[in-house]
Design a protein around this motif. Sequence first.
Motif, mmCIF file in Angstrom:
data_model
loop_
_atom_site.group_PDB
_atom_site.id
_atom_site.type_symbol
_atom_site.label_atom_id
_atom_site.label_comp_id
_atom_site.label_asym_id
_atom_site.label_seq_id
_atom_site.Cartn_x
_atom_site.Cartn_y
_atom_site.Cartn_z
ATOM 1 N N VAL A 1 25.133 44.426 45.005
ATOM 2 C CA VAL A 1 25.595 43.290 44.199
ATOM 3 C C VAL A 1 25.915 43.734 42.768
ATOM 4 O O VAL A 1 26.990 43.445 42.221
ATOM 5 N N TYR A 2 24.994 44.463 42.156
ATOM 6 C CA TYR A 2 25.207 44.871 40.776
ATOM 7 C C TYR A 2 26.267 45.962 40.662
ATOM 8 O O TYR A 2 26.944 46.065 39.627
ATOM 9 N N LYS A 3 26.442 46.770 41.710
ATOM 10 C CA LYS A 3 27.547 47.723 41.704
ATOM 11 C C LYS A 3 28.890 46.993 41.726
ATOM 12 O O LYS A 3 29.853 47.417 41.078
ATOM 13 N N ALA A 4 28.953 45.913 42.482
ATOM 14 C CA ALA A 4 30.190 45.132 42.531
ATOM 15 C C ALA A 4 30.527 44.559 41.159
ATOM 16 O O ALA A 4 31.680 44.627 40.708
ATOM 17 N N TYR A 5 29.532 44.011 40.471
ATOM 18 C CA TYR A 5 29.787 43.448 39.147
ATOM 19 C C TYR A 5 30.119 44.542 38.130
ATOM 20 O O TYR A 5 30.987 44.359 37.263
ATOM 21 N N ARG A 6 29.430 45.660 38.235
ATOM 22 C CA ARG A 6 29.744 46.763 37.323
ATOM 23 C C ARG A 6 31.178 47.248 37.534
ATOM 24 O O ARG A 6 31.926 47.482 36.572
ATOM 25 N N CYS A 7 31.580 47.394 38.784
ATOM 26 C CA CYS A 7 32.938 47.836 39.093
ATOM 27 C C CYS A 7 33.974 46.811 38.617
ATOM 28 O O CYS A 7 35.058 47.187 38.148
ATOM 29 N N LEU B 1 35.823 44.186 46.092
ATOM 30 C CA LEU B 1 35.864 43.408 47.332
ATOM 31 C C LEU B 1 35.138 44.123 48.463
ATOM 32 O O LEU B 1 34.489 43.490 49.298
ATOM 33 N N LYS B 2 35.210 45.451 48.478
ATOM 34 C CA LYS B 2 34.493 46.215 49.499
ATOM 35 C C LYS B 2 32.985 46.031 49.346
ATOM 36 O O LYS B 2 32.270 45.778 50.329
ATOM 37 N N GLU C 1 31.637 33.773 44.433
ATOM 38 C CA GLU C 1 32.381 33.446 43.217
ATOM 39 C C GLU C 1 33.071 34.683 42.660
ATOM 40 O O GLU C 1 34.200 34.595 42.132
ATOM 41 N N LEU C 2 32.436 35.831 42.783
ATOM 42 C CA LEU C 2 33.063 37.075 42.327
ATOM 43 C C LEU C 2 34.300 37.397 43.152
ATOM 44 O O LEU C 2 35.315 37.861 42.609
ATOM 45 N N ILE C 3 34.257 37.153 44.454
ATOM 46 C CA ILE C 3 35.416 37.415 45.312
ATOM 47 C C ILE C 3 36.595 36.543 44.899
ATOM 48 O O ILE C 3 37.743 37.014 44.805
ATOM 49 N N ASN D 1 40.208 38.001 43.414
ATOM 50 C CA ASN D 1 41.513 37.667 43.996
ATOM 51 C C ASN D 1 42.451 37.066 42.955
ATOM 52 O O ASN D 1 43.646 37.384 42.917
ATOM 53 N N ALA D 2 41.905 36.216 42.088
ATOM 54 C CA ALA D 2 42.733 35.653 41.020
ATOM 55 C C ALA D 2 43.169 36.724 40.024
ATOM 56 O O ALA D 2 44.322 36.747 39.575
ATOM 57 N N GLU D 3 42.266 37.631 39.692
ATOM 58 C CA GLU D 3 42.598 38.692 38.742
ATOM 59 C C GLU D 3 43.641 39.651 39.313
ATOM 60 O O GLU D 3 44.463 40.186 38.569
ATOM 61 N N LYS D 4 43.617 39.864 40.619
ATOM 62 C CA LYS D 4 44.598 40.761 41.230
ATOM 63 C C LYS D 4 46.012 40.203 41.100
ATOM 64 O O LYS D 4 46.950 40.930 40.761
ATOM 65 N N TYR D 5 46.172 38.904 41.326
ATOM 66 C CA TYR D 5 47.492 38.297 41.164
ATOM 67 C C TYR D 5 47.935 38.330 39.708
ATOM 68 O O TYR D 5 49.104 38.607 39.391
ATOM 69 N N SER D 6 47.022 38.053 38.815
ATOM 70 C CA SER D 6 47.346 38.110 37.393
ATOM 71 C C SER D 6 47.722 39.526 36.973
ATOM 72 O O SER D 6 48.646 39.730 36.177
#
Length: 315
Positions: free
Chosen positions: A149-155, A179-180, A204-206, A210-215
């Motif tokens: 979880v914290y690796k995902a937020y750090r990344c 996402l992975k 919520e992070l996912i 996804n929103a940030e990828k489109y932006s």
Amino acid sequence: MTVVRIVKFGLVMKAEDEEAKERLFESVLSECRDAIQSVREELKTEQRQRDVVMDGEMGKVSNLQYLHSYLSYIKLSTAIQRNESMASALQKALLCQPQAEEDGKRTPRPQDLIRLYDIILQNLAELTQLPGLEEDQSFQKEIVLKTLVYKAYRCFFIAQSYVLVKKWSEALVLYDRVLKYAKEVKAQAATKKSNFKELPDVQELIKQVNAEKYSLQAAAILDTTNITEEVSPSQTKENKPLLERLDNFCLDPSLVTKHARLVPFPPDFHPIPCKPLFFDLALNHVALPSLEDKLEQKAKSGLTGYIKGIFGFRS
């Protein structure tokens, strides 16, 4: 045991604002450090006493070691909660960044959050190494899940830092890595059938990724469009020198620098016709016929004709 009760009491208390919560965390961590130091002194005394016992009892974990692990667990867990609280406050400050600039305060950056999550991951790694908890499979799996979880937020915040410097490709790869991690967390949480309420919301992070990828993709396209308006495609793609594009106008800032590309250098090779050379190597091996008889006849005919010409004889 009094210190343990103080620590446990501090963990269940709830502060009204961030400053009070930070003071509470510091107080709990200070109590934990003092308690751990006291237990360490007791462990040194116990270790000296255990040196004289049989070797079969050396591998056992004593009650003092369990107490030391318990206090270390409380200290590391409290440090993780404090850093997570600070990270949440910084995330809210990132959303209110224009207001912070107007107040003259230092604006938070994604790099600040990266440092906090680095500390959290380090604390989680220390939890797995506590004596007496190495064989607790449930505890180890819980730490592995929290680490993901914290690796995902750090990344995610590393990707945000790349977005600020317009490194679109690196940020997109990091978003895919987030996402992975998030998918791995959801898969492991489903198999364990556990709900870790103290962890950040991965779903919520996912949605945010996804929103940030489109932006990000839109920003990358706009950035590419702005570059092509200022510089011609011949310069950006073909990198032609000035001599080969004199008929096409483009704003080329490199022409006013010391490394302006005016002509192709080094010049390209061009084919040219070679000068033929002939060597008669067979002449030295040819036996020529004798011409002596023909030379005598030519000399006689020449003298007779000369005499006839003097005396006026005609044939």
